[in-house]
Write an enzyme that holds these catalytic residues in place. Sequence first.
Site, PDB file in Angstrom:
ATOM      1  N   TRP A 354       0.825  -1.212   0.000  1.00  0.00           N
ATOM      2  CA  TRP A 354       0.000   0.000   0.000  1.00  0.00           C
ATOM      3  C   TRP A 354       0.856   1.258   0.000  1.00  0.00           C
ATOM      4  O   TRP A 354       0.357   2.360   0.209  1.00  0.00           O
ATOM      5  CB  TRP A 354      -0.940  -0.003   1.210  1.00  0.00           C
ATOM      6  CG  TRP A 354      -0.265   0.164   2.557  1.00  0.00           C
ATOM      7  CD1 TRP A 354       0.996  -0.227   2.898  1.00  0.00           C
ATOM      8  CD2 TRP A 354      -0.829   0.766   3.724  1.00  0.00           C
ATOM      9  NE1 TRP A 354       1.258   0.080   4.212  1.00  0.00           N
ATOM     10  CE2 TRP A 354       0.156   0.693   4.748  1.00  0.00           C
ATOM     11  CE3 TRP A 354      -2.045   1.355   4.026  1.00  0.00           C
ATOM     12  CZ2 TRP A 354      -0.062   1.186   6.030  1.00  0.00           C
ATOM     13  CZ3 TRP A 354      -2.267   1.847   5.309  1.00  0.00           C
ATOM     14  CH2 TRP A 354      -1.287   1.757   6.294  1.00  0.00           C
ATOM     15  N   ASP A 355       2.169   1.089  -0.258  1.00  0.00           N
ATOM     16  CA  ASP A 355       3.083   2.204  -0.072  1.00  0.00           C
ATOM     17  C   ASP A 355       2.809   3.383  -0.991  1.00  0.00           C
ATOM     18  O   ASP A 355       3.246   4.501  -0.718  1.00  0.00           O
ATOM     19  CB  ASP A 355       4.528   1.724  -0.248  1.00  0.00           C
ATOM     20  CG  ASP A 355       4.925   0.744   0.832  1.00  0.00           C
ATOM     21  OD1 ASP A 355       5.656   1.132   1.761  1.00  0.00           O
ATOM     22  OD2 ASP A 355       4.479  -0.408   0.765  1.00  0.00           O
ATOM     23  N   GLU A 493      -0.921  -4.835  11.872  1.00  0.00           N
ATOM     24  CA  GLU A 493      -0.286  -6.085  11.441  1.00  0.00           C
ATOM     25  C   GLU A 493       0.078  -7.039  12.575  1.00  0.00           C
ATOM     26  O   GLU A 493       0.153  -8.244  12.347  1.00  0.00           O
ATOM     27  CB  GLU A 493       0.966  -5.827  10.588  1.00  0.00           C
ATOM     28  CG  GLU A 493       0.679  -5.189   9.247  1.00  0.00           C
ATOM     29  CD  GLU A 493       1.892  -5.182   8.341  1.00  0.00           C
ATOM     30  OE1 GLU A 493       1.751  -5.548   7.172  1.00  0.00           O
ATOM     31  OE2 GLU A 493       2.989  -4.816   8.815  1.00  0.00           O
ATOM     32  N   LYS A 613       2.103  -2.540  16.309  1.00  0.00           N
ATOM     33  CA  LYS A 613       3.357  -2.403  15.579  1.00  0.00           C
ATOM     34  C   LYS A 613       3.548  -0.980  15.078  1.00  0.00           C
ATOM     35  O   LYS A 613       4.645  -0.426  15.115  1.00  0.00           O
ATOM     36  CB  LYS A 613       3.368  -3.371  14.396  1.00  0.00           C
ATOM     37  CG  LYS A 613       4.582  -3.262  13.484  1.00  0.00           C
ATOM     38  CD  LYS A 613       4.457  -4.237  12.318  1.00  0.00           C
ATOM     39  CE  LYS A 613       5.628  -4.131  11.365  1.00  0.00           C
ATOM     40  NZ  LYS A 613       5.486  -5.053  10.214  1.00  0.00           N
ATOM     41  N   GLN A 614       2.464  -0.383  14.596  1.00  0.00           N
ATOM     42  CA  GLN A 614       2.545   0.937  13.974  1.00  0.00           C
ATOM     43  C   GLN A 614       1.172   1.584  14.047  1.00  0.00           C
ATOM     44  O   GLN A 614       0.223   0.995  14.543  1.00  0.00           O
ATOM     45  CB  GLN A 614       2.997   0.811  12.531  1.00  0.00           C
ATOM     46  CG  GLN A 614       2.086  -0.057  11.664  1.00  0.00           C
ATOM     47  CD  GLN A 614       2.632  -0.297  10.291  1.00  0.00           C
ATOM     48  OE1 GLN A 614       3.165   0.598   9.659  1.00  0.00           O
ATOM     49  NE2 GLN A 614       2.525  -1.532   9.808  1.00  0.00           N
TER      50      GLN A 614
END
Length: 799
Positions: A354-355, A493, A613-614
Amino acid sequence: MSEWTWEYEGYDPAGERLRESLCTLGNGCFATRGAVPESRAGLVHYPATYAAGVYNRLESAVAGRRVVNEDLVNLPNWLLLRFRPRFADGSAGPWFSPDTCRPLDHRHSLDLRRAVLTRTFRFRDDEAGVLGVEQVRLVHMADPHLAALRTVFTAEEWSGEIEVESVLDGDVTNGNVHRYRSLDRRHLVRVRTGASAADVTWLSCRTSASDIGIGMAARTVAAGRPPTASELRPSHRRAVHRLVVPVAPGRPAVVDRTVALHTSRDRAISDPLGAALDRVATAADFPALVDSHAAAWARLWRGADIQVPGEAGRVLRLHLFHVLQTLSPHTADLDAGVPARGLHGEAYRGHVFWDELFVLPYLNLHFPEVSRALLDYRHRRLPQACRAARAAGRAGAMYPWQSGSDGREETQQLHLNPRSGRWLPDDSRLQHHVGSAIAYNVWQYCEATGDTEYLHTKGAEMLLQIARFWADSAEPAPGTGRYRIRGVVGPDEYHDRYPDAARPGLDDNAYTNVTAAWVLGRALDLVRRLPAWRRQELFERIGLDGGELPKWEEVSRRLRVPFHQGVISQFDGYGDLAELDWDAYRTRYPSIRRLDRILEAEGDSVNRYQASKQADVLMLGYLFSSAELRALFHRLGYDVDEEVWHRTVDYYLRRTSHGSTLSGLVHGLVLARARRAEAWSYVHEALEADIADIQGGTTGEGIHLGAMAGTLDLVQRGLTGLETREDALFLDPVPLPALSEYGFSLRYRGHWGIGVRRRSGQLEIRVPDSEESPIRVVLADRAVSIAPGETCTLVLPED
C-alpha cells in the site's frame, strides 16, 4: 559533506550492505546497488541489478509444505570489474579485494545533484608498489537502458601494467535476504554469452517461469591509450573481456565500461539482446554520457527539489533522490507499481503493498504522469481483483495485500521468525484496506490534477468496484441498526486474530471501517457527478445495478466503529486485551520494535496484548484533516471532537512499538497537529530510519520507499496543511520549530513550478507566468486568488 553529497570514509565490511542500498543508482527502469565493482555476492557484499516489474515465480519446500513465491529478479551482474598488477616476467599479483588487501584512504562519495557514485582508494602491492584507483559510475537518466563505469589507475613511483577483467556475470541468484536462504533462489535460465566486436561482450538469458528475456551488452575500452593485450572470453554463464593496460607515474590508465540492458518487456524493440547490442554500439563515450545524464537530473531537480535548512534538508534530499531513482518519468512508460523497498534490494520480494498511499501525494504535485502510470498498474489488475472478490464470495474488487506481476495475491503463506527459527502462518493477506488506499489515491490524484477524464473512466471503474466490495462485505448487526466488517487485519499487522481463536481475522477494525465508509461516500458523489450517458456506460461496463446504490448509502452511514474508555478502539475487543509490561520488555531487550517476534520466541503471542506495531487508528489522522475526520465520524453517527481524538492519540502512543519505518512518519504528522511538542522526535526518527538503519539491518535489504516519500509529503502536506480540493489549494500551516523554514515547488492544474516558501512567520506563494487561469488559495481566515506571474506573501497568525 555538502548538502548535495553523501560520503562514506574507510572500508567497513559490517556496514557494506547498508552503504550498498543507500548508494544504489537507478533511473526508474532499472537500478544497481552500490557494491564495489570487484565483489561477488557473499556474506559481506551483494552486487545486484533490478528492473522494474521483472518478476519470476519459484516453488520451494518449506516446513514440510510446497510454497510458491514470486520475486523481483536479481539480473545478471554488469558491474563486475576486477584488476591486479602484472610484472615484467609475465606473472601477476592477486586480484584486488578490499577483504584480503586492506585499502588505504577508502572513500565513497555520492553526488546527488549529478547522480554519480565516486569511489577512491589506494592499495599497496608488495611487489609493484602503491596504486591509486578512482571509479565513477552512473545509471543513465536520459537513456534508461544504459549504465557506465570509469576506472582510473594511477601508479605511485612505479611503472608496469594492470590486468583488468570486465565481466557480465549470469551466475547470480536472489540472495540479499538471509531469512529466505532456504528457498529456491535461482531465477535465470538459458544463459548464453558471446562477443560481437573487438571490445563488446554480451549475455542473454530468460527467467525460468515468467519467461522474460534479458539482453545485456558491455563495451570495455582503454580510453586514451591502447591496451597491450585484449581478449574476449565468453564462457558458461559469464562473458569476460580481459585487457592489459600500461601505467606509469603521471600517465594513468583509464578503462571505460558502457553497458546496455534490455528486457522483453521493453517497447519498440525486436529482441532484448539485439536491442542491447545496438544501443551499446551507438552509445557516446563516458564524458558525454556523464554530461547528458547530469543534464537529465538537472531537469528533475528543477521540478522536484525541496529546500529545508540543515541536516534535515540533507536527509530529505537523499530521500527524494531515491524516490526519483525508483519512480522517475521513465516509469510512466512501464507497467510497474510502487515496490515497497524500491529497486534497492529483495526484502518483501520486491512486492507492491500500500506504499503508494505515502508516495503518490508527493508525486501528484510534481510528476502527475508517473502517478497516473502507477494507478494504471492497479487498473490493469482490476479484473484479477474482481476474480479474487468472487472467489471470496464478494462482489466488486478485492485487491491483494501484496501484488507483483499479474495482480494475484502474492503474500507468502508462511513467514520466518528469525528469533525462534520457526515458520509461522502469515495472515496479512487479510489487510483488505489496501483497496481503500487505492481508491484514496485515485481521488487525490484527480483532485490534484483536475484529470476528470481519468476520474470518469479508469478511476471510476476502480473506485466503484472497491466500493462495491465494501458494501457487500458489510454485514448487518442484528438489533443495532449497524453494519460490521469482520475477519480483517488492520494496518497494525501485529494483531491477526483473537487470542486462542482458530480462525484468523478481526472484527470492525476502525481504520478499515472508516476508510470503507469514505470510499462509499466518494463513490456515491462520483456517480451523482457523472454525466448521465457516462453513468449508464460505466454501469454497463462493470455490471453495476443502480439498485445497489441505496445499500451503499446506508452502509456509508451505518458502519460500526467500536470505542472503549472514551477512545476509538483499534478493533472490536481491543480494550479487553491484556496490558503489556512495556518497561519490563524495554529492560530485557535492546529493541522491542519487533515485539511480535520477541513474544513468539518466548512462546507467547502479541495477539493477547494491547500492543501495536505501527499507527492503525491514528492512520486516520494521517489521511484526513481534522475537519474531514470529524465529518466522516459525524456521517457515521459518532461525535469525535478534538478531545476524543487527542485522548485516542495519547492512548495509542503508549501502546505502540514502532516496528515499521512508517510508524514514526505517521505519528510525526499526526502529532504536528495534535501534540506539537512531541512531534519532532517522531519526525526525526522518520528521517533517520534508513540512514541510521534503526531497525537493525533491514535497510541493507532495500530502502523503505514509502517512509522516504512520506517525509517529503510531511513537509509538503503535513507542515503546510495542504489539501487539493474544490478546485483550490487549501493551506493550514503548522508551526514546527525544528522545521520552521522550507520551500518547494508544485505542479498544479497546468501550472508548472508554483513556488511555496515559509520563513519568518510568512508564507510566500509564487505562480510562474503562463496562459493558465489564476489559482485560488484558501487559508482558515481568508482566500486569495493569485494570477500567473504574481507572488503573494501571506502573514501567518501567531501560534
